[in-house]
Write an enzyme that holds these catalytic residues in place. Structure first.
Site, PDB file in Angstrom:
ATOM      1  CB  THR A 237      -0.913   0.006   1.229  1.00 50.69           C
ATOM      2  OG1 THR A 237      -1.733  -1.167   1.192  1.00 50.69           O
ATOM      3  CG2 THR A 237      -1.810   1.233   1.271  1.00 50.69           C
TER       4      THR A 237
ATOM      5  N   GLY B 117       2.715  -2.835   8.290  1.00 49.68           N
ATOM      6  CA  GLY B 117       2.972  -3.091   9.705  1.00 49.68           C
ATOM      7  C   GLY B 117       4.443  -3.375   9.933  1.00 49.68           C
TER       8      GLY B 117
ATOM      9  CD  GLU C 231      -4.057  -8.806   3.642  1.00 49.01           C
ATOM     10  OE1 GLU C 231      -3.072  -8.394   4.248  1.00 49.01           O
ATOM     11  OE2 GLU C 231      -4.031  -9.029   2.425  1.00 49.01           O
TER      12      GLU C 231
END
Ligand SMILES: CCCCCCCC/C=C\CCCCCCC/C=C/C(=O)SCCNC(=O)CCNC(=O)[C@H](O)C(C)(C)COP(=O)(O)OP(=O)(O)OC[C@H]1O[C@@H](n2cnc3c(N)ncnc32)[C@H](O)[C@@H]1OP(=O)(O)O
Ligand SMILES: Cc1cc2nc3c(=O)[nH]c(=O)nc-3n(C[C@H](O)[C@H](O)[C@H](O)COP(=O)(O)OP(=O)(O)OC[C@H]3O[C@@H](n4cnc5c(N)ncnc54)[C@H](O)[C@@H]3O)c2cc1C
Length: 632
Positions: free
Chosen positions: A107, A146, A389
């Site tokens: 992303t 993350g 997701e």
């Protein structure tokens, strides 16, 4: 439900895993605590010869409040799915031993859903046999991954592969971000944390700018496609296979959703059993709020959803394992099915639990607004699941796209996948199975109603799309004109999947469990089916799967079901076998002493560590004594 974690006593004997103390932690403390926990669980795994399943259950017992979640749930699986055998031999041992710490960097600030438009580039330089990675503009920087902010030494970067002046689309590249000596970012790498979030603040979601970072050609994860030394692009599998990691995580999210809704329903039901408030007879004893029909109406859906998602996860895990085994042998036949199913079910499961968790929180009255009740924290921790997701709307549309293909095959007389086999039926041949009230007490009859409603929704939007195309709309306008109906059709299919898995799982269990247990599970399955019809009654009526008479019977039966479930409600949440330290809630402790645990939590509140607050000396004292306040 969840396999009883035989190592629970070992885990919760250590203060590190006792969750009461997390309140009041700063982000840095939460971050460090999470890392400490994962590494300590690793040590316990070695000390006690735990299996990987034990490790995973330990993580779940801690509600994923641990470190390295992306390293373990995405970085390592991505290497397993996207790397060649030689690359796996190089990177997996390092990742599994935490010698490198990874993230999955896909992303960007400007794009998350639209992968085709990702701006990060990896340009092949044949002179040096390297790729040059670049985030060309502000919107290109990786944003959200993350562990990227402060932890990851490596990232699997998803970038547009450029050879010469041709773009070969999104491909995965292993990029080292930080020195393994001093953890400093390497040249060309600008990295940091994106800031505090609504929840999950132990996770350092980060940003990454790549300024002409060079990596060797062998760092392109090349299971599905590779670049030769002389710059030729060779695709060895469909580029959809590069999406494989996301499919796995969507499956994991269904289980994450199951875990959180079990916590929420357990807290709400246990607290509602001990909370007495008001009475129905004037002057009579105060009632357990769990006896109010409205309280049951608010929280029994979360109880039923806990079991429905458990059975659906079990079924989808089997479906995924079959598909994944074939895909890893190069047979992509089930790729479309597993992608379509898991896109929709990830969206449906996360939508369902975020809605029901808020109902659980509301059902706890004022105490539901305290952090010590944990239901609100659980909701905040669960909210990202509707986005990560794949944003749920986008995921439903992927599922709908799959369903349109399946119904087209069905109408052409071709074979369809097992999960959509109902589409082979002649849509006009359905007859309503519920011809009298008692038929509403049979989950199998309800399943037929769900089937007709899903088939009708898919057939209806397929017809509308066809009509729009024939009336001259182009493909994208026709699609955009029907997105709401497409999402509705996907939801109908997913709700059918949950009901089907629930019915089939209970009938399988009936063959081995006691009749008492079977009847309780049948009752819960029936309630799940009735409630689902009532909450979407408009769609069921529109599909002509039921009429107003059937709806009236179904609504009456649903309310009767509430009373039937009530005697077993507490036992059904106790059956989750969740340790108090997993649930963490002052309202949901096994001993039922909610008020005592609330007061204990209040006493632990940092503000209560001194009687007189510092603000007294700064502001209140003069105010109370009528002294003029100094200029503030
Ligand atoms: C310490 C604890 C760990 C221990 C382990 C414990 C267990 C772990 C438990 C829980 C872990 C959960 C962790 C959660 C944390 C998650 C953190 C978040 C991570 C992320 O968010 S990663 C980024 C996710 N991003 C996305 O999902 C992007 C969404 N967008 C897309 O997928 C695509 O853009 C698209 C599908 C919307 C559009 O694709 P495309 O542009 O290619 O265009 P289409 O024409 O729609 O599709 C083309 C073609 O491809 C097929 N397709 C698309 N996607 C897939 C897929 N994923 N798989 C297979 N096939 C796919 C699509 O069907 C089309 O095919 P056809 O042409 O129709 O045949
Ligand atoms: C807690 C958290 C952790 C994350 N971790 C990671 C990670 O580790 N790695 C990583 O790569 N990413 C990660 N992400 C990013 C995540 O994958 C994206 O946020 C997600 O894919 C949604 O994309 P987006 O943010 O661009 O939303 P957008 O797609 O911009 O969505 C905005 C709105 O547009 C709508 N929309 C967008 N496209 C369409 C369409 N085609 N049709 C109809 N409506 C549309 C959506 O429904 C939504 O309502 C994380 C995100 C969060 C919140």
């Amino acid at each position: 439900m969840q396999k009883t974690f035989k190592n629970e006593k070992i885990l919760f004997a250590e203060p590190l895993f006792q969750c009461d103390g997390l309140a009041g932690f700063t982000r840095s403390e939460l971050y460090e605590n999470a890392i400490h926990r994962t590494l300590r669980i690793n040590q316990l795994k070695k000390e006690h010869n735990w299996t990987q399943e034990d490790f995973d259950i330990a993580i779940r017992c801690l509600n994923y409040e641990v470190g390295f979640v992306i390293h373990l749930s995405m970085f390592i699986p991505a290497i397993e799915r996207l790397a060649t055998d030689d690359q796996k031999a190089k990177w997996l041992p390092l990742a599994e031993s935490y010698r490198i710490l990874g993230t999955y960097a896909q992303t960007e600030l400007g794009h998350g859903t639209n992968l085709m438009a990702l701006e990060t580039t990896a340009t092949f330089d044949p002179r040096t046999d390297e790729f040059v990675l670049r985030t060309p503009q502000l919107s290109s920087m990786k944003w959200w991954p993350g562990s990227l902010g402060k932890t990851a030494t490596h990232a699997i970067v998803l970038a547009q592969l450029i050879i010469g002046n041709k773009n070969y689309g999104m491909n995965p590249f292993m990029v080292q971000l930080r020195s393994l000596e001093d953890h400093m970012p390497l040249p060309g790498i600008i990295v940091g944390d994106i800031g505090a979030k609504l929840g999950a603040n132990s996770n350092d979601n980060g940003f990454l700018i790549l300024n002409d970072v060079r990596i060797p050609r062998e760092n392109m994860l090349a299971r599905n496609s590779k670049v030769t030394k002389d710059g030729r692009y060779i695709q060895t599998s469909t580029n959809k296979a590069n999406y494989a990691t996301m499919v796995l995580v969507r499956l994991s999210i269904i289980r994450w959703a199951e875990d959180t809704i079990k916590n929420g329903s357990l807290i709400a039901i246990r607290y509602s059993a001990v909370r007495r408030q008001s009475s129905l007879q004037a002057g009579g004893p105060e009632m357990q709020v769990l006896d109010y029909q409205t309280q049951q109406y608010k929280i029994f859906p979360s109880l039923a959803a806990s079991y429905a998602l458990f059975f659906t996860y079990e079924a989808m895990m089997k479906e995924y394992e079959i598909a994944y085994a074939q895909i890893m042998r190069g047979n992509n036949q089930l790729l479309g099915q597993i992608h379509g199913q898991l896109s929709g079910l990830k969206a449906f499961a996360s939508d369902l639990v975020t809605y029901e968790l808020e109902m659980c929180r509301r059902s706890c009255g004022g105490h539901g607004y305290l952090k010590a009740s944990v239901v609100g924290e659980t909701l905040l921790h669960t909210l990202p699941l509707v986005t990560v997701e794949g944003d749920n709307t986008v995921m439903y549309l992927q599922c709908a796209r799959y369903l349109l293909k399946q119904i087209a095959k069905a109408l052409a007389g071709q074979d369809v996948d097992e999960p959509t086999s109902y589409l082979k039926k002649d849509i006009l041949s359905y007859t309503c199975p519920v011809q009298k009230g008692e038929h509403c007490t049979n989950p199998n009859y309800l399943l037929k109603i769900y089937t007709q409603r899903a088939h009708s929704a898919i057939a209806s939007v397929a017809r509308q799309l066809q009509f729009d195309l024939e009336s001259g709309k182009d493909q994208s306008s026709a699609f955009n004109n029907n997105l709401v109906s497409l999402v509705q059709a996907a939801k109908a299919h997913c709700q059918l999947c949950l009901m089907k898995n629930f019915v089939e799982s209970v009938s399988a269990l009936e063959r081995t469990c006691s009749e008492n247990l079977a009847s309780v599970l049948r009752q819960l399955c029936l309630y799940f089916g009735l409630h689902g019809i009532v909450t979407a009654s408009g769609e069921f009526l529109e599909s002509e799967a039921i009429g107003l008479q059937q709806l009236e019977w179904i609504k009456a039966e649903e309310l009767k079901s509430l009373a039937a479930i009530r005697p077993n409600a507490v036992a059904l949440v106790d059956a989750f076998d969740l340790h108090d330290q997993t649930v963490m809630s002052a309202l949901g402790r096994y001993d039922g002493n909610a008020y005592q645990h609330l007061f204990e939590a209040a006493k632990r509140e940092p503000m209560n560590q001194t009687q007189v607050p510092p603000a007294y000396y700064k502001y209140l004292r003069d105010l109370i004594k009528g002294q003029p306040l100094a200029k503030l």
